[in-house]
Design a protein around this motif. Sequence first.
Motif, PDB file in Angstrom:
ATOM      1  N   ALA A 134      11.429  -1.503   0.729  1.00 11.78           N
ATOM      2  CA  ALA A 134      12.473  -2.474   1.188  1.00 11.78           C
ATOM      3  C   ALA A 134      13.304  -2.111   2.314  1.00 11.78           C
ATOM      4  N   ASP A 135      13.801  -0.927   2.125  1.00 14.79           N
ATOM      5  CA  ASP A 135      14.744  -0.162   3.155  1.00 14.79           C
ATOM      6  C   ASP A 135      14.070  -0.322   4.549  1.00 14.79           C
ATOM      7  N   MET A 136      12.708   0.049   4.634  1.00 11.33           N
ATOM      8  CA  MET A 136      12.071   0.222   5.743  1.00 11.33           C
ATOM      9  C   MET A 136      12.013  -1.140   6.506  1.00 11.33           C
ATOM     10  N   PHE A 137      11.717  -2.186   5.839  1.00 10.60           N
ATOM     11  CA  PHE A 137      11.679  -3.684   6.498  1.00 10.60           C
ATOM     12  C   PHE A 137      13.066  -3.666   6.971  1.00 10.60           C
ATOM     13  N   ARG A 138      14.169  -3.416   5.967  1.00 12.03           N
ATOM     14  CA  ARG A 138      15.361  -3.809   6.445  1.00 12.03           C
ATOM     15  C   ARG A 138      15.853  -3.269   7.708  1.00 12.03           C
ATOM     16  N   GLU A 139      15.664  -1.867   7.884  1.00 12.71           N
ATOM     17  CA  GLU A 139      15.967  -1.047   8.830  1.00 12.71           C
ATOM     18  C   GLU A 139      15.001  -1.667  10.196  1.00 12.71           C
ATOM     19  N   LEU A 176      14.785   8.999   4.896  1.00 14.85           N
ATOM     20  CA  LEU A 176      13.502   9.404   5.747  1.00 14.85           C
ATOM     21  C   LEU A 176      12.691   7.970   6.084  1.00 14.85           C
ATOM     22  N   LEU A 177      12.608   7.304   4.824  1.00 19.71           N
ATOM     23  CA  LEU A 177      11.835   6.224   5.134  1.00 19.71           C
ATOM     24  C   LEU A 177      12.235   5.097   6.015  1.00 19.71           C
ATOM     25  N   ARG A 178      13.695   5.059   6.219  1.00 14.09           N
ATOM     26  CA  ARG A 178      14.391   4.190   7.082  1.00 14.09           C
ATOM     27  C   ARG A 178      14.253   4.814   8.483  1.00 14.09           C
ATOM     28  N   SER A 179      14.288   6.174   8.663  1.00 15.01           N
ATOM     29  CA  SER A 179      14.064   6.691  10.112  1.00 15.01           C
ATOM     30  C   SER A 179      12.876   6.377  10.799  1.00 15.01           C
ATOM     31  N   ALA A 180      11.978   6.685   9.718  1.00 13.63           N
ATOM     32  CA  ALA A 180      10.541   6.412  10.384  1.00 13.63           C
ATOM     33  C   ALA A 180      10.221   5.120  10.766  1.00 13.63           C
ATOM     34  N   ALA A 181      10.812   4.090   9.914  1.00 11.44           N
ATOM     35  CA  ALA A 181      10.735   2.490  10.302  1.00 11.44           C
ATOM     36  C   ALA A 181      11.377   2.266  11.385  1.00 11.44           C
ATOM     37  N   ALA A 182      12.557   2.974  11.688  1.00 10.73           N
ATOM     38  CA  ALA A 182      13.400   2.931  12.968  1.00 10.73           C
ATOM     39  C   ALA A 182      12.670   3.074  14.267  1.00 10.73           C
ATOM     40  N   TYR A 183      11.810   4.374  14.189  1.00 11.08           N
ATOM     41  CA  TYR A 183      10.595   4.676  15.147  1.00 11.08           C
ATOM     42  C   TYR A 183       9.712   3.788  15.244  1.00 11.08           C
ATOM     43  N   ALA A 184       9.048   3.400  14.249  1.00 13.72           N
ATOM     44  CA  ALA A 184       7.907   2.365  14.236  1.00 13.72           C
ATOM     45  C   ALA A 184       8.318   1.022  14.911  1.00 13.72           C
ATOM     46  N   ALA A 185       9.408   0.748  14.599  1.00 15.50           N
ATOM     47  CA  ALA A 185       9.924  -0.846  15.093  1.00 15.50           C
ATOM     48  C   ALA A 185      10.563  -0.344  16.703  1.00 15.50           C
ATOM     49  N   GLY A 186      11.267   0.501  16.873  1.00 16.38           N
ATOM     50  CA  GLY A 186      11.700   0.496  18.424  1.00 16.38           C
ATOM     51  C   GLY A 186      11.720   1.780  18.991  1.00 16.38           C
ATOM     52  N   GLY A 187      10.708   2.666  18.552  1.00 21.63           N
ATOM     53  CA  GLY A 187      10.318   3.680  19.201  1.00 21.63           C
ATOM     54  C   GLY A 187      11.539   4.845  19.325  1.00 21.63           C
ATOM     55  N   ARG A 188      11.354   5.684  20.494  1.00 23.01           N
ATOM     56  CA  ARG A 188      12.236   6.931  20.366  1.00 23.01           C
ATOM     57  C   ARG A 188      13.707   6.567  20.424  1.00 23.01           C
ATOM     58  N   GLU A 189      14.004   5.563  21.265  1.00 20.04           N
ATOM     59  CA  GLU A 189      15.287   5.306  21.722  1.00 20.04           C
ATOM     60  C   GLU A 189      15.890   4.847  20.300  1.00 20.04           C
ATOM     61  N   ALA A 190      15.214   3.991  19.478  1.00 17.53           N
ATOM     62  CA  ALA A 190      15.694   3.522  18.147  1.00 17.53           C
ATOM     63  C   ALA A 190      16.020   4.698  17.233  1.00 17.53           C
ATOM     64  N   LEU A 191      15.191   5.721  17.193  1.00 20.12           N
ATOM     65  CA  LEU A 191      15.262   6.840  16.386  1.00 20.12           C
ATOM     66  C   LEU A 191      16.468   7.555  16.891  1.00 20.12           C
ATOM     67  N   LEU A 192      16.809   7.800  18.006  1.00 23.95           N
ATOM     68  CA  LEU A 192      17.537   8.769  18.901  1.00 23.95           C
ATOM     69  C   LEU A 192      19.326   8.078  18.266  1.00 23.95           C
ATOM     70  N   VAL A 194      -6.954   3.138  17.037  1.00 24.98           N
ATOM     71  CA  VAL A 194      -8.066   2.701  18.019  1.00 24.98           C
ATOM     72  C   VAL A 194      -8.389   1.139  17.999  1.00 24.98           C
ATOM     73  N   ALA A 195      -8.533   0.642  16.746  1.00 25.96           N
ATOM     74  CA  ALA A 195      -8.863  -0.893  16.504  1.00 25.96           C
ATOM     75  C   ALA A 195      -7.757  -1.772  17.069  1.00 25.96           C
ATOM     76  N   SER A 196      -6.540  -1.404  16.417  1.00 26.45           N
ATOM     77  CA  SER A 196      -5.348  -2.245  16.871  1.00 26.45           C
ATOM     78  C   SER A 196      -3.816  -1.684  17.165  1.00 26.45           C
ATOM     79  N   GLY A 197      -3.905  -0.431  17.359  1.00 20.85           N
ATOM     80  CA  GLY A 197      -2.573   0.233  17.564  1.00 20.85           C
ATOM     81  C   GLY A 197      -1.855   0.507  16.485  1.00 20.85           C
ATOM     82  N   VAL A 198      -1.175   1.642  16.409  1.00 18.62           N
ATOM     83  CA  VAL A 198      -0.455   2.461  15.390  1.00 18.62           C
ATOM     84  C   VAL A 198       0.685   3.100  16.142  1.00 18.62           C
ATOM     85  N   ARG A 199       1.769   2.990  15.663  1.00 22.68           N
ATOM     86  CA  ARG A 199       3.100   3.433  16.131  1.00 22.68           C
ATOM     87  C   ARG A 199       3.550   4.761  15.572  1.00 22.68           C
ATOM     88  N   ALA A 200       2.951   4.874  14.132  1.00 25.08           N
ATOM     89  CA  ALA A 200       3.660   6.074  13.299  1.00 25.08           C
ATOM     90  C   ALA A 200       2.854   5.900  12.137  1.00 25.08           C
TER      91      ALA A 200
END
Length: 249
Positions: A76-81, A216-232, A141-147
């Motif tokens: 749930a923390d991934m979704f919240r982040e 770690l999960l929150r950080s990965a979710a931040a990247y998936a949702a907002g890219g490198r800028e969000a993780l930074l 390839v089918a639909s795009g994945v960020r991470a």
Amino acid sequence: MSGEPIKPRGGDAVSTQAGGALPHATTSTSEDIAAFVTKARALSPHAPGAKGRLIFALDATMSRQPTWDMACALQADMFREAAAIGTLDIRLVYYRGFNECRATGWISESAKLATLMSKIDCRGGDTQIGKVLSEARREAVASGVRAVVFVGDAMEEKVDELCAKAGELGMLKVPVFMFQEGHDNVAEQAFREIARLTGGAWCRFDPGAAAQLRDLLRSAAAYAAGGREALLKLSKTTDGAAKLIGQMK
């Protein structure tokens, strides 16, 4: 936990192979690789306004039961982040038992993911990381994945074959975050190389360390949702994010 496999429920369709198992991967030619890179770029999840998509892959063999329960509580923390940054869809992939590897459809609600995870129990078996990487490539390839996030503690496959699959994900610009529980040296070597080849990151967490895994999960979710800028941005306040951004290309 229930021993029943995930059942299709509306949009929560499992993979189409009999029994819901993921298909076996085949080796790609250079022409195949060029074709899927071209297609994947056209579907890039990194485009402005694109919805974040994260593959959440878990080793559900018997040794993973304590961490599986912990991950059920922490997902749930991934979704919240992600909600604080943008939007996030998660596709759960897990393997266990004898040659069993399954995937859900894309999930956008934490409660739905928790319900699906609660129906899965861990079973003894060998690792199937290659299938996870192949599924990530197919979906990219089918639909795009960020991470991709992978949580596991062992590696019992041919490392060169895993590296070949990781290299394809690297070409697609899909970083894999390899989160290792414990101190298995063989797993660490393979996990580090998969992370390097994909432009992702490897991090270790101690067995049962909920706070470390949550970070770690929150950080990965931040990247998936907002890219490198969000993780930074998150790395300024979170150790996990700082570890990830410090390794990423």
